[in-house]
Design a protein around this motif. Structure first.
Motif, PDB file in Angstrom:
ATOM      1  N   ASP A 118      -0.973   4.278   0.152  1.00  0.00           N
ATOM      2  CA  ASP A 118      -1.809   4.091  -1.026  1.00  0.00           C
ATOM      3  C   ASP A 118      -3.046   4.965  -0.868  1.00  0.00           C
ATOM      4  N   HIS A 119      -3.615   5.411  -1.994  1.00  0.00           N
ATOM      5  CA  HIS A 119      -4.795   6.266  -1.930  1.00  0.00           C
ATOM      6  C   HIS A 119      -6.093   5.465  -2.035  1.00  0.00           C
ATOM      7  N   ASP A 120      -5.983   4.155  -2.235  1.00  0.00           N
ATOM      8  CA  ASP A 120      -7.157   3.295  -2.365  1.00  0.00           C
ATOM      9  C   ASP A 120      -7.608   2.857  -0.971  1.00  0.00           C
ATOM     10  N   PRO A 121      -8.844   3.213  -0.555  1.00  0.00           N
ATOM     11  CA  PRO A 121      -9.297   2.846   0.794  1.00  0.00           C
ATOM     12  C   PRO A 121      -9.370   1.343   1.020  1.00  0.00           C
ATOM     13  N   VAL A 122      -9.602   0.561  -0.045  1.00  0.00           N
ATOM     14  CA  VAL A 122      -9.651  -0.896   0.108  1.00  0.00           C
ATOM     15  C   VAL A 122      -8.260  -1.428   0.433  1.00  0.00           C
ATOM     16  N   VAL A 123      -7.248  -0.889  -0.233  1.00  0.00           N
ATOM     17  CA  VAL A 123      -5.860  -1.270   0.063  1.00  0.00           C
ATOM     18  C   VAL A 123      -5.537  -0.944   1.509  1.00  0.00           C
ATOM     19  N   SER A 124      -5.904   0.250   1.926  1.00  0.00           N
ATOM     20  CA  SER A 124      -5.614   0.684   3.292  1.00  0.00           C
ATOM     21  C   SER A 124      -6.298  -0.217   4.317  1.00  0.00           C
ATOM     22  N   LEU A 125      -7.542  -0.594   4.044  1.00  0.00           N
ATOM     23  CA  LEU A 125      -8.283  -1.462   4.958  1.00  0.00           C
ATOM     24  C   LEU A 125      -7.604  -2.818   5.084  1.00  0.00           C
ATOM     25  N   HIS A 126      -7.208  -3.412   3.965  1.00  0.00           N
ATOM     26  CA  HIS A 126      -6.536  -4.711   3.996  1.00  0.00           C
ATOM     27  C   HIS A 126      -5.212  -4.608   4.749  1.00  0.00           C
ATOM     28  N   ALA A 127      -4.472  -3.528   4.511  1.00  0.00           N
ATOM     29  CA  ALA A 127      -3.178  -3.363   5.169  1.00  0.00           C
ATOM     30  C   ALA A 127      -3.342  -3.210   6.678  1.00  0.00           C
ATOM     31  N   GLU A 128      -4.345  -2.459   7.098  1.00  0.00           N
ATOM     32  CA  GLU A 128      -4.569  -2.258   8.529  1.00  0.00           C
ATOM     33  C   GLU A 128      -4.863  -3.579   9.225  1.00  0.00           C
ATOM     34  N   VAL A 129      -5.653  -4.421   8.574  1.00  0.00           N
ATOM     35  CA  VAL A 129      -5.975  -5.731   9.157  1.00  0.00           C
ATOM     36  C   VAL A 129      -4.721  -6.594   9.229  1.00  0.00           C
ATOM     37  N   LEU A 130      -3.936  -6.598   8.157  1.00  0.00           N
ATOM     38  CA  LEU A 130      -2.728  -7.414   8.104  1.00  0.00           C
ATOM     39  C   LEU A 130      -1.697  -6.976   9.133  1.00  0.00           C
ATOM     40  N   LEU A 131      -1.606  -5.656   9.340  1.00  0.00           N
ATOM     41  CA  LEU A 131      -0.520  -5.112  10.156  1.00  0.00           C
ATOM     42  C   LEU A 131      -0.911  -4.876  11.605  1.00  0.00           C
ATOM     43  N   ALA A 132      -2.129  -5.197  11.954  1.00  0.00           N
ATOM     44  CA  ALA A 132      -2.594  -4.946  13.315  1.00  0.00           C
ATOM     45  C   ALA A 132      -1.648  -5.585  14.334  1.00  0.00           C
ATOM     46  N   GLY A 133      -1.206  -4.779  15.278  1.00  0.00           N
ATOM     47  CA  GLY A 133      -0.353  -5.281  16.349  1.00  0.00           C
ATOM     48  C   GLY A 133       1.131  -5.174  16.081  1.00  0.00           C
ATOM     49  N   ASP A 134       1.530  -4.777  14.864  1.00  0.00           N
ATOM     50  CA  ASP A 134       2.955  -4.615  14.558  1.00  0.00           C
ATOM     51  C   ASP A 134       3.318  -3.139  14.681  1.00  0.00           C
ATOM     52  N   LYS A 135       3.983  -2.768  15.754  1.00  0.00           N
ATOM     53  CA  LYS A 135       4.273  -1.358  16.011  1.00  0.00           C
ATOM     54  C   LYS A 135       5.336  -0.787  15.093  1.00  0.00           C
ATOM     55  N   HIS A 136       6.009  -1.640  14.332  1.00  0.00           N
ATOM     56  CA  HIS A 136       7.075  -1.164  13.446  1.00  0.00           C
ATOM     57  C   HIS A 136       6.593  -0.914  12.022  1.00  0.00           C
ATOM     58  N   VAL A 137       5.323  -1.194  11.759  1.00  0.00           N
ATOM     59  CA  VAL A 137       4.785  -1.074  10.406  1.00  0.00           C
ATOM     60  C   VAL A 137       3.473  -0.312  10.465  1.00  0.00           C
ATOM     61  N   ALA A 138       3.236   0.532   9.451  1.00  0.00           N
ATOM     62  CA  ALA A 138       2.003   1.312   9.416  1.00  0.00           C
ATOM     63  C   ALA A 138       1.509   1.446   7.985  1.00  0.00           C
ATOM     64  N   SER A 139       0.207   1.669   7.856  1.00  0.00           N
ATOM     65  CA  SER A 139      -0.413   1.931   6.562  1.00  0.00           C
ATOM     66  C   SER A 139      -0.996   3.338   6.586  1.00  0.00           C
ATOM     67  N   VAL A 140      -0.737   4.094   5.522  1.00  0.00           N
ATOM     68  CA  VAL A 140      -1.197   5.472   5.437  1.00  0.00           C
ATOM     69  C   VAL A 140      -2.075   5.618   4.199  1.00  0.00           C
ATOM     70  N   LEU A 141      -3.258   6.186   4.385  1.00  0.00           N
ATOM     71  CA  LEU A 141      -4.154   6.474   3.272  1.00  0.00           C
ATOM     72  C   LEU A 141      -3.837   7.875   2.763  1.00  0.00           C
ATOM     73  N   ALA A 142      -3.145   7.961   1.630  1.00  0.00           N
ATOM     74  CA  ALA A 142      -2.730   9.256   1.092  1.00  0.00           C
ATOM     75  C   ALA A 142      -2.383   9.099  -0.376  1.00  0.00           C
ATOM     76  N   ASP A 143      -2.361  10.224  -1.077  1.00  0.00           N
ATOM     77  CA  ASP A 143      -2.059  10.246  -2.500  1.00  0.00           C
ATOM     78  C   ASP A 143      -0.633  10.730  -2.692  1.00  0.00           C
ATOM     79  N   ILE A 144       0.181   9.974  -3.423  1.00  0.00           N
ATOM     80  CA  ILE A 144       1.584  10.363  -3.601  1.00  0.00           C
ATOM     81  C   ILE A 144       1.714  11.661  -4.371  1.00  0.00           C
ATOM     82  N   ARG A 145       0.653  12.104  -5.037  1.00  0.00           N
ATOM     83  CA  ARG A 145       0.694  13.391  -5.724  1.00  0.00           C
ATOM     84  C   ARG A 145       0.747  14.554  -4.745  1.00  0.00           C
ATOM     85  N   ARG A 146       0.545  14.258  -3.475  1.00  0.00           N
ATOM     86  CA  ARG A 146       0.649  15.258  -2.394  1.00  0.00           C
ATOM     87  C   ARG A 146       1.757  14.822  -1.445  1.00  0.00           C
TER      88      ARG A 146
END
Length: 292
Positions: A118-146
């Motif tokens: 997701d390109h929204d930094p707030v989304v990325s921040l929430h995802a990072e907190v939720l996914l902390a410690g799960d090595k099989h899941v990651a959150s990427v801050l990026a725009d799908i237009r790229r």
């Protein structure tokens, strides 16, 4: 940061205090946070709630449509897991909502890699907190237009094996991509990296939504970044070039593989219509476009 928002409710001035993440403009609505509000979430700001309420005045079924769209995504992930897909990329993730894609994917395989983008930094921040410690899941801050930036991101490279089938999830995101930004080219850029047998999930706002709603929504969103492009049935089908649609094809999301409703259930015209489909990649050489 604490934001004090003054507004009028029934002729009475009200001031609402809310905590705003650093770097976020509290005067600008976010599509991800508006969607979160429509789903009944709490990760949104007053500006998002105000925008959503304006939307609901012209499209009262926007809230159930948002829920139906989310349910469609979850059913699609479950089906792909049954078909053997064991890795997923969700583009335009939005705020974390239970069940999340990785929770559904891990029902079939607890080690299934899942990348949220997701390109929204707030989304990325929430995802990072939720996914902390799960090595099989990651959150990427990026725009799908790229697409190239997404595909070459270190976390995507670490988790996703593009020699194996991938589930590419684009639920409720491509209608935020204008025709000038080439949504078909974006899909094609991802498809070129994907192995045959990969699947594409798309849900999209439809031009079949009642015209008055489209017109009033355009007025309500003028000057905001939450503007949407309503596309026709044929225009959305064109996004699946190189993919073979699974049954029942492109249909209202509430009808797609929904055991709780008879197929093609219809209780009247939808003011705010979202259709969805899932396609299997069978001719990756047909995908065109560039992934820059």
């Amino acid at each position: 940061m604490i934001n004090a928002l003054a507004f009028v409710d029934g002729g009475v001035a009200v001031t609402e205090l809310e905590r705003v993440p650093p770097g976020v403009d509290p005067s600008v609505p976010s599509s991800a946070r508006v969607y979160d509000y429509l789903l009944g979430g709490k990760d949104n700001l007053a500006v998002d709630r105000a925008f959503a309420e304006r939307l609901l005045t012209v499209a009262p079924d926007a809230r159930p449509a948002a829920r139906a769209n989310r349910d469609f995504l979850i059913r699609a992930v479950r089906l792909l897991a049954k078909l053997g897909v064991r890795q997923f990329i969700e583009l335009g993730t939005g705020m974390p909502t239970a069940p999340s894609v990785h929770q559904v994917a891990h029902e079939a395989d607890p080690t299934a890699p899942v990348v949220y983008v997701d390109h929204d930094p707030v989304v990325s921040l929430h995802a990072e907190v939720l996914l902390a410690g799960d090595k099989h899941v990651a959150s990427v801050l990026a725009d799908i237009r790229r697409p190239g930036a997404v595909l070459d991101d270190p976390e995507v490279v670490r988790l996703i094996d593009f020699s194996q089938p991938v589930g590419l999830l684009m639920a409720g995101v491509l209608h935020f991509v204008t025709d000038d930004e080439d949504p078909a080219g974006i899909v094609a850029a991802f498809a070129r990296r994907m192995a045959e047998g990969s699947h594409l999930v798309i849900s999209h706002l439809m031009a079949d939504s009642i015209p008055e709603v489209r017109t009033q929504l355009a007025v309500a969103t003028t000057g905001t970044p939450v503007q949407s492009t309503f596309r026709t049935h044929d225009e959305v089908l064109a996004l699946f070039d190189g993919f073979e649609l699974l049954e029942p094809g492109l249909v209202p999301v509430r009808n797609w593989h929904n055991d709780e409703l008879p197929l093609f259930f219809d209780d009247g015209p939808a003011r705010f219509r979202i259709d969805g489909a899932v396609g299997r990649l069978v001719r990756p050489e047909r995908a065109e476009g560039n992934d820059a």
